[in-house]
Design a protein around this motif. Sequence first.
Motif, PDB file in Angstrom:
ATOM      1  N   GLN A   1      36.221  28.713  35.766  1.00 34.00           N
ATOM      2  CA  GLN A   1      36.622  28.775  34.351  1.00 34.00           C
ATOM      3  C   GLN A   1      37.623  27.738  34.318  1.00 34.00           C
ATOM      4  O   GLN A   1      38.908  28.014  34.591  1.00 34.00           O
ATOM      5  CB  GLN A   1      36.707  30.310  34.016  1.00 34.00           C
ATOM      6  N   PRO A   2      37.518  26.898  33.266  1.00 31.31           N
ATOM      7  CA  PRO A   2      38.343  25.967  32.747  1.00 31.31           C
ATOM      8  C   PRO A   2      39.885  26.778  32.578  1.00 31.31           C
ATOM      9  O   PRO A   2      40.734  26.358  32.709  1.00 31.31           O
ATOM     10  CB  PRO A   2      37.987  25.188  31.679  1.00 31.31           C
ATOM     11  N   ALA A   3      39.857  27.635  31.681  1.00 34.70           N
ATOM     12  CA  ALA A   3      41.175  28.472  31.199  1.00 34.70           C
ATOM     13  C   ALA A   3      41.900  29.216  32.553  1.00 34.70           C
ATOM     14  O   ALA A   3      43.126  28.985  32.645  1.00 34.70           O
ATOM     15  CB  ALA A   3      40.909  29.800  30.427  1.00 34.70           C
ATOM     16  N   ARG A   4      41.308  29.544  33.408  1.00 36.58           N
ATOM     17  CA  ARG A   4      41.712  29.943  34.609  1.00 36.58           C
ATOM     18  C   ARG A   4      42.277  28.952  35.463  1.00 36.58           C
ATOM     19  O   ARG A   4      43.334  29.106  35.865  1.00 36.58           O
ATOM     20  CB  ARG A   4      40.671  30.923  35.355  1.00 36.58           C
ATOM     21  N   ARG A   5      41.689  27.777  35.629  1.00 35.87           N
ATOM     22  CA  ARG A   5      42.150  26.699  36.360  1.00 35.87           C
ATOM     23  C   ARG A   5      43.436  26.214  35.503  1.00 35.87           C
ATOM     24  O   ARG A   5      44.496  25.620  36.489  1.00 35.87           O
ATOM     25  CB  ARG A   5      41.170  25.477  36.656  1.00 35.87           C
TER      26      ARG A   5
END
Length: 108
Positions: free
Chosen positions: A89-93
């Motif tokens: 997930q982009p937000a997590r990365r």
Amino acid sequence: MFKRILCATDGSVHGEGAVREAARMVQAGNGELHVAHVIERIRGGGRLRGENVLVTEPEIENGIRRQVEDLIIDQHIDVKVHMISRGGQPARRLAQLADQIDADLIVV
């Protein structure tokens, strides 16, 4: 002001605006700018069932690099570019990268 800013971009016109605003804030605080793009992977279907597919095309990555190069030339600031290709997930990365670089602010 902010000393270390992480700016996420997708290479779009709006993303470029976010990068320019982050650069303005970095200049005001004499800090450093980190620009990141998460290369998102999705699960394939049909013939690609069960395989990861890159959503981001190389043209997008090249466009982001050009945006950053223009920013370096126009505003004379140092920019570190992070192309995150681990998927997920982009937000997590982006949150993980923000922790890693000890960012004071995330601009999206």
